[in-house]
Design an enzyme around this catalytic site. Sequence first.
Site, PDB file in Angstrom:
ATOM      1  N   ASP A  30       0.833  -1.181  -0.143  1.00  0.00           N
ATOM      2  CA  ASP A  30      -0.103  -0.093  -0.083  1.00  0.00           C
ATOM      3  C   ASP A  30       0.830   1.250   0.188  1.00  0.00           C
ATOM      4  OD1 ASP A  30      -2.158   2.201   0.747  1.00  0.00           O
ATOM      5  OD2 ASP A  30      -3.206   0.323   1.405  1.00  0.00           O
ATOM      6  N   SER A 123     -17.103  -2.417  -9.193  1.00  0.00           N
ATOM      7  CA  SER A 123     -18.053  -1.598  -8.570  1.00  0.00           C
ATOM      8  C   SER A 123     -19.352  -1.671  -9.516  1.00  0.00           C
ATOM      9  CB  SER A 123     -17.479  -0.389  -8.693  1.00  0.00           C
ATOM     10  OG  SER A 123     -18.526   0.504  -8.298  1.00  0.00           O
ATOM     11  N   TYR A 147     -14.084   7.343 -12.997  1.00  0.00           N
ATOM     12  CA  TYR A 147     -13.835   6.251 -12.226  1.00  0.00           C
ATOM     13  C   TYR A 147     -14.622   5.103 -12.536  1.00  0.00           C
ATOM     14  CZ  TYR A 147     -14.765   3.417  -7.831  1.00  0.00           C
ATOM     15  OH  TYR A 147     -14.769   2.275  -7.240  1.00  0.00           O
ATOM     16  N   LYS A 151     -12.801   1.370 -13.853  1.00  0.00           N
ATOM     17  CA  LYS A 151     -13.168  -0.005 -13.384  1.00  0.00           C
ATOM     18  C   LYS A 151     -13.473  -0.919 -14.688  1.00  0.00           C
ATOM     19  CE  LYS A 151     -12.364   0.386  -9.051  1.00  0.00           C
ATOM     20  NZ  LYS A 151     -11.445  -0.179  -8.400  1.00  0.00           N
ATOM     21  N   ASN A 177     -22.759  -0.919  -2.066  1.00  0.00           N
ATOM     22  CA  ASN A 177     -22.563   0.074  -1.312  1.00  0.00           C
ATOM     23  C   ASN A 177     -22.110  -0.321   0.123  1.00  0.00           C
ATOM     24  OD1 ASN A 177     -24.182   1.407  -3.541  1.00  0.00           O
ATOM     25  ND2 ASN A 177     -24.102   3.344  -2.361  1.00  0.00           N
TER      26      ASN A 177
HETATM   27  P1  NAD Z   1      -9.832   3.042   0.253  1.00  0.00           P
HETATM   28  O1  NAD Z   1      -9.238   4.141  -0.409  1.00  0.00           O
HETATM   29  O2  NAD Z   1     -10.090   3.041   1.511  1.00  0.00           O
HETATM   30  O3  NAD Z   1      -8.518   1.893  -0.050  1.00  0.00           O
HETATM   31  C1  NAD Z   1      -7.700   2.008  -1.072  1.00  0.00           C
HETATM   32  C2  NAD Z   1      -6.282   1.613  -0.491  1.00  0.00           C
HETATM   33  O4  NAD Z   1      -5.569   1.618  -1.519  1.00  0.00           O
HETATM   34  C3  NAD Z   1      -5.748   2.588   0.190  1.00  0.00           C
HETATM   35  O5  NAD Z   1      -5.055   2.171   1.470  1.00  0.00           O
HETATM   36  C4  NAD Z   1      -4.780   3.469  -0.719  1.00  0.00           C
HETATM   37  O6  NAD Z   1      -3.627   4.242   0.204  1.00  0.00           O
HETATM   38  C5  NAD Z   1      -4.288   2.215  -1.645  1.00  0.00           C
HETATM   39  N1  NAD Z   1      -3.603   2.715  -2.862  1.00  0.00           N
HETATM   40  C6  NAD Z   1      -4.271   3.525  -3.769  1.00  0.00           C
HETATM   41  N2  NAD Z   1      -3.573   3.648  -4.877  1.00  0.00           N
HETATM   42  C7  NAD Z   1      -2.375   3.178  -4.630  1.00  0.00           C
HETATM   43  C8  NAD Z   1      -1.217   2.679  -5.396  1.00  0.00           C
HETATM   44  N3  NAD Z   1      -1.209   3.234  -6.692  1.00  0.00           N
HETATM   45  N4  NAD Z   1      -0.564   1.762  -4.795  1.00  0.00           N
HETATM   46  C9  NAD Z   1      -0.658   1.148  -3.493  1.00  0.00           C
HETATM   47  N5  NAD Z   1      -1.834   1.595  -2.951  1.00  0.00           N
HETATM   48  C10 NAD Z   1      -2.543   2.119  -3.482  1.00  0.00           C
HETATM   49  O7  NAD Z   1     -10.837   2.311  -0.833  1.00  0.00           O
HETATM   50  P2  NAD Z   1     -11.944   1.086  -0.247  1.00  0.00           P
HETATM   51  O8  NAD Z   1     -13.207   1.735   0.072  1.00  0.00           O
HETATM   52  O9  NAD Z   1     -11.529   0.221   0.525  1.00  0.00           O
HETATM   53  O10 NAD Z   1     -11.958   0.458  -1.650  1.00  0.00           O
HETATM   54  C11 NAD Z   1     -11.286  -0.712  -1.976  1.00  0.00           C
HETATM   55  C12 NAD Z   1     -11.314  -1.011  -3.533  1.00  0.00           C
HETATM   56  O11 NAD Z   1     -12.715  -1.104  -3.740  1.00  0.00           O
HETATM   57  C13 NAD Z   1     -11.204   0.284  -4.439  1.00  0.00           C
HETATM   58  O12 NAD Z   1     -10.487  -0.298  -5.663  1.00  0.00           O
HETATM   59  C14 NAD Z   1     -12.403   0.855  -4.870  1.00  0.00           C
HETATM   60  O13 NAD Z   1     -12.512   1.370  -5.870  1.00  0.00           O
HETATM   61  C15 NAD Z   1     -13.331  -0.396  -4.770  1.00  0.00           C
HETATM   62  N6  NAD Z   1     -14.645  -0.176  -4.427  1.00  0.00           N
HETATM   63  C16 NAD Z   1     -14.871   0.518  -3.341  1.00  0.00           C
HETATM   64  C17 NAD Z   1     -16.391   0.827  -2.947  1.00  0.00           C
HETATM   65  C18 NAD Z   1     -16.575   1.789  -1.874  1.00  0.00           C
HETATM   66  O14 NAD Z   1     -17.671   2.244  -1.655  1.00  0.00           O
HETATM   67  N7  NAD Z   1     -15.852   1.846  -0.698  1.00  0.00           N
HETATM   68  C19 NAD Z   1     -17.335   0.633  -3.821  1.00  0.00           C
HETATM   69  C20 NAD Z   1     -17.077  -0.059  -5.081  1.00  0.00           C
HETATM   70  C21 NAD Z   1     -15.449  -0.485  -5.168  1.00  0.00           C
HETATM   71  N1  UDP Z   2     -26.795  10.951  -0.337  1.00  0.00           N
HETATM   72  C1  UDP Z   2     -27.341  12.308   0.276  1.00  0.00           C
HETATM   73  N2  UDP Z   2     -26.470  12.939   1.244  1.00  0.00           N
HETATM   74  C2  UDP Z   2     -25.114  12.818   1.032  1.00  0.00           C
HETATM   75  C3  UDP Z   2     -24.560  11.707   0.570  1.00  0.00           C
HETATM   76  C4  UDP Z   2     -25.362  10.956  -0.207  1.00  0.00           C
HETATM   77  O1  UDP Z   2     -28.444  12.411   0.097  1.00  0.00           O
HETATM   78  O2  UDP Z   2     -24.529  13.625   2.021  1.00  0.00           O
HETATM   79  C5  UDP Z   2     -27.522  10.320  -0.957  1.00  0.00           C
HETATM   80  C6  UDP Z   2     -27.130  10.045  -2.473  1.00  0.00           C
HETATM   81  O3  UDP Z   2     -27.748  11.081  -3.147  1.00  0.00           O
HETATM   82  C7  UDP Z   2     -27.694   8.662  -2.565  1.00  0.00           C
HETATM   83  C8  UDP Z   2     -27.468   7.650  -1.409  1.00  0.00           C
HETATM   84  O4  UDP Z   2     -27.187   8.884  -0.460  1.00  0.00           O
HETATM   85  O5  UDP Z   2     -29.021   8.483  -3.086  1.00  0.00           O
HETATM   86  C9  UDP Z   2     -25.946   7.060  -1.485  1.00  0.00           C
HETATM   87  O6  UDP Z   2     -24.870   7.919  -2.021  1.00  0.00           O
HETATM   88  P1  UDP Z   2     -23.447   7.281  -1.920  1.00  0.00           P
HETATM   89  O7  UDP Z   2     -22.655   8.689  -2.579  1.00  0.00           O
HETATM   90  O8  UDP Z   2     -23.198   6.718  -0.345  1.00  0.00           O
HETATM   91  O9  UDP Z   2     -23.399   6.102  -2.762  1.00  0.00           O
HETATM   92  P2  UDP Z   2     -23.566   6.118  -4.469  1.00  0.00           P
HETATM   93  O10 UDP Z   2     -24.463   7.234  -4.996  1.00  0.00           O
HETATM   94  O11 UDP Z   2     -22.255   6.322  -4.922  1.00  0.00           O
HETATM   95  O12 UDP Z   2     -24.201   4.795  -4.732  1.00  0.00           O
END
Ligand code: NAD
Ligand code: UDP
Length: 342
Positions: A30, A123, A147, A151, A177
């Site tokens: 990381d 995602s 973004y 993906k 989510n």
């Molecule tokens: P996060 O930001 O908490 O974790 C990502 C980690 O990757 C961090 O520790 C960051 O320091 C590290 N990182 C980023 N770029 C890097 C690089 N180039 N080299 C080494 N380390 C690096 O995010 P998260 O919520 O834990 O998400 C993890 C993964 O899941 C991500 O790929 C994100 O896109 C995907 N994802 C997250 C969500 C969400 O809502 N949290 C939803 C769908 C997909």
């Molecule tokens: N949302 C909201 N206020 C906030 C953040 C999010 O009303 O401050 C709403 C947003 O419009 C959506 C839901 O909460 O309907 C989930 O949003 P989030 O950003 O967590 O997830 P995503 O939209 O990326 O699925």
Amino acid sequence: MIFVTGGAGYIGSHTCVELLNAGYDVTVFDNFCNSNPEALKRVEQITQKKINLVEGDCRNRAAMVKVLKESGATAVIHFAGLKAVGESVEKPNAYYDNNVVGTLRLLEAMQECNVKTLVFSSSATVYGDPIKLPLTEDHPLAPTNPYGRSKWMIEEILRDLYHSDHAFKIAILRYFNPVGAHVSGLIGEDPQGIPNNLMPFVAQVAVGRRDSLSIWGSDYATPDGTGVRDYIHVVDLAIGHLKALEALRAINSEKMNSCLTINLGTGQGYSVLDVVRAYEKASNKRIPYQIAPRRLGDIAACYADPKRAFDMLGWQAKLGLDEMCANSWHWQSNNPSGYQQK
Ligand code: NAD
Ligand code: UDP
């Protein structure tokens, strides 16, 4: 040994707990661009096990080759990436560089070290605006921001790679989510600056860091007019990664399809107001809110059909909205400033 990129982050740290508890050795790679090494100390505290931690960047192929070889890794879980939708619109190059180029370098390093088992964080944003709900994995892909497109591009790269080399075993996991925190209250989501996502924002209102929540839109075609999403407990999500690893390992013939694309969601949609009410109950705090205009690019509703995950991985979410809110609150109230203790 499992090589976990981005293992210090929100989902990565929870997955490390489950991996260590299941008896796997873990190497985290990381660069801490969006996380704090303290998270991994807490993981060690929860599990009473050691993590092999290497600070490095996924765009550095040589560094990953070295760690893959030295650690004797047999599989990779690739969490590392940037994830803020709004920021990706402002800085698309940074997103394609970090997410797409970082993944390409990782795949090269894996090939060089003959490590061919990969679980990848995709995602639900790859689906874009749903044509049909619930979302099945064969729903058309039409991401609406850089973004989501990063993906989608990585998914395509992985499918092409598998096509070229059937020794690869790949699970593409499309998360809905992720919310909540580990039941210990020691690790959880720690967003930098103002949270973009609903639950961390609500958590910060409950703990008094922010005055009130803006609900972005109350005129959607949903039961109460506010946006509906498929919130999934981060621990359920973490367990999904173990199930995916196990499923890939069980595939022992190159004739079987070993490039799996799987939704990880609960199948249940909740509105913003449902989340506010559940959080008020869990925290015993009032969450003041006001209705604000819709957020640009938001969709009315999004939830998964999780059947394939059950059929292929034997996985289904077990924790409901009340546990998501209770565990989030436990983490937030014990760590009001996240990992930066003040
Ligand atoms: P996060 O930001 O908490 O974790 C990502 C980690 O990757 C961090 O520790 C960051 O320091 C590290 N990182 C980023 N770029 C890097 C690089 N180039 N080299 C080494 N380390 C690096 O995010 P998260 O919520 O834990 O998400 C993890 C993964 O899941 C991500 O790929 C994100 O896109 C995907 N994802 C997250 C969500 C969400 O809502 N949290 C939803 C769908 C997909
Ligand atoms: N949302 C909201 N206020 C906030 C953040 C999010 O009303 O401050 C709403 C947003 O419009 C959506 C839901 O909460 O309907 C989930 O949003 P989030 O950003 O967590 O997830 P995503 O939209 O990326 O699925």
